[in-house]
Design a protein around this motif. Structure first.
Motif, short mmCIF file in Angstrom:
data_model
loop_
_atom_site.label_atom_id
_atom_site.label_comp_id
_atom_site.label_asym_id
_atom_site.label_seq_id
_atom_site.Cartn_x
_atom_site.Cartn_y
_atom_site.Cartn_z
N ALA A 171 16.37 -23.08 -5.09
CA ALA A 171 17.59 -22.33 -5.41
C ALA A 171 17.84 -21.22 -4.40
O ALA A 171 18.97 -21.04 -3.91
CB ALA A 171 17.50 -21.76 -6.82
N PHE A 172 16.79 -20.48 -4.04
CA PHE A 172 16.98 -19.39 -3.07
C PHE A 172 17.34 -19.96 -1.70
O PHE A 172 18.17 -19.40 -0.98
CB PHE A 172 15.73 -18.51 -3.00
N GLN A 173 16.72 -21.07 -1.33
CA GLN A 173 17.05 -21.67 -0.02
C GLN A 173 18.49 -22.18 0.01
O GLN A 173 19.19 -22.04 1.01
CB GLN A 173 16.08 -22.82 0.29
N GLN A 174 18.92 -22.78 -1.09
CA GLN A 174 20.31 -23.24 -1.16
C GLN A 174 21.27 -22.05 -1.09
O GLN A 174 22.29 -22.10 -0.40
CB GLN A 174 20.56 -24.04 -2.45
N ALA A 175 20.93 -20.98 -1.79
CA ALA A 175 21.79 -19.79 -1.79
C ALA A 175 21.89 -19.22 -0.37
O ALA A 175 22.94 -18.70 0.04
CB ALA A 175 21.25 -18.75 -2.75
N ARG A 206 10.82 -12.28 -4.51
CA ARG A 206 10.30 -11.30 -3.55
C ARG A 206 10.27 -11.87 -2.13
O ARG A 206 10.36 -11.13 -1.16
CB ARG A 206 8.89 -10.86 -3.95
N ASP A 207 10.15 -13.19 -2.01
CA ASP A 207 10.17 -13.80 -0.68
C ASP A 207 11.58 -13.97 -0.13
O ASP A 207 11.76 -14.42 1.00
CB ASP A 207 9.51 -15.20 -0.72
N TYR A 208 12.58 -13.69 -0.93
CA TYR A 208 13.97 -13.87 -0.50
C TYR A 208 14.78 -12.62 -0.82
O TYR A 208 15.76 -12.66 -1.57
CB TYR A 208 14.60 -15.09 -1.21
#
Ligand code: IPM
Ligand code: MG
Length: 370
Positions: A171-175, A206-208
């Motif tokens: 989800a964070f990578q897609q965002a 925390r990684d994003y």
């Protein structure tokens, strides 16, 4: 480049939208010099009728051996009375589990030409461009124990830390590729499993740090989706909530017939329209093939690493709609209503036109077609 693709037309309108999907897939592949090895297998009710099982080992093997699977739809009233393990839907669950397809991406955006087709007011839906990231191989769909007897019925909602972490990363990578905003949808005020989910999503966040993260309870999320869908970018959620919210998101865009999906694992991927088998209109050549074509576009972007082909296909869909062509489900006054196959031909023509007028970039991979 050579890719193996397994074709699973399935039931109801599945085969007719699949005809369009395969036609366009082969056409676009030719233009990019890709060789596709296609294998067609039965799944769902079609497989039940042929051999008594919703999916066979033979079909599963064909999917294991392919870079991508394209699926039409499964299910229909004829098989509804069957026990759970025999239902056509079981085939889909089996495929998701066996191929490890834990990520389900369901983009929903409103085509400008279709703002009037939604059941919601144009000013409400106009800015919709969201992505549901649905966890697909865990949660209440797969938890054990499950069953029912005369007095009880039960399912188990369980998630492991690993399952939540990996879907949160997706989800964070897609965002990151979009508007950098994630809404974590859960029911943490009631369900322990949701509190667990939410805490892990915040840990992964925390990684994003450059991505904004907002928490939302699922009931509120359903309401916000029809009140103001434009506020959402990526919606991250568990299997069951994602199933429900993606149907809600689809009516915002005008029709369930518009929405594609990609189910992705570490080694396999399956593409399918979000809509079902629509038995009431099956065999009439009236179904909307655009969700299928958009699913093929997702295949080009994700499995064949040809985002440009995907983009051109999406533009072709958009251009076809802007030119006033519709299928019955999205018909508006004054529009030209086309059959399933004619809509496919129209989009293919629009694609060819885009290819011809588009300046060919050295990296595009486009080859001259004769
Ligand atoms: C979907 C469908 C499936 C699901 C069914 C057919 C098993 O509704 O893909 O959204 O519930 O996941
Ligand atoms: Mg569903």
């Amino acid at each position: 480049m050579r890719f193996a693709v397994t074709i699973l037309p399935g039931d109801g309108i599945g085969p007719e939208v699949m005809d369009v999907g395969v036609g366009i897939m082969v056409h676009v592949a030719q233009g990019y010099g890709l060789l596709l090895d296609l294998t067609t297998k039965q799944v769902g009710g079609a497989s039940l009728d042929a051999c008594g099982l919703p999916i066979t080992d033979d079909t599963l093997e064909a999917c294991y051996g392919a870079q991508a699977v394209l699926l039409g739809a499964v299910g229909g009233p004829r098989w509804e009375g069957l026990p759970h393990d025999k239902k056509p839907e079981r085939a889909l669950l089996r495929l998701r589990e066996a191929l490890g397809l834990y990520t389900n991406l369901r983009p929903a955006r409103v085509y400008p030409a279709l703002v009037e087709a939604s059941s919601l007011r144009p000013e409400v839906v106009r800015d919709t461009d969201l992505l549901v990231v649905r966890e697909l191989t865990g949660g209440i769909y797969f938890g054990k124990p499950r069953g029912y007897d005369h007095d009880h019925g039960w399912n188990t909602l369980v998630y492991t830390r690993d399952e939540v972490e990996r879907i949160a990363r997706v989800a964070f990578q897609q965002a990151d590729l979009r508007r950098k905003h994630v809404t974590c949808v859960d029911k943490a005020n009631v369900l322990e499993s949701s509190q667990f989910w939410r805490e892990i999503v915040h840990e992964v966040h925390r990684d994003y740090p450059h991505i904004e993260l907002v928490d939302l309870y699922v009931d509120n999320a359903a309401m916000q989706l029809v009140r103001n869908p434009g506020q959402f970018d990526v919606l991250l959620t568990q299997n069951m909530f994602g199933d429900i919210l993606s149907d809600v998101a689809s009516v915002v865009t005008g029709s369930l017939g518009m929405l594609p999906s990609a189910s992705i694992g570490d080694e396999h991927a399956l593409y399918e329209p979000v809509h079902g088998s629509a038995p009431d209109i099956a065999g009439q050549n009236t179904a909307n093939p655009l969700a299928m074509i958009a699913s093929v576009a997702m295949m080009f972007a994700t499995s064949f690493n040809l985002p440009e082909a995907a983009h051109l296909l999406e533009q072709a869909i958009e251009g076809t709609l802007s030119a006033g062509y519709r299928t019955a489900d999205i018909a508006t006054p004054g529009a030209t209503v086309l059959s399933t196959s004619d809509m496919g031909a129209q989009v293919q023509e629009a694609f060819d036109h885009l290819v011809q007028t588009q300046p060919v970039s050295p990296t595009s991979g486009l080859v001259e077609s004769e």
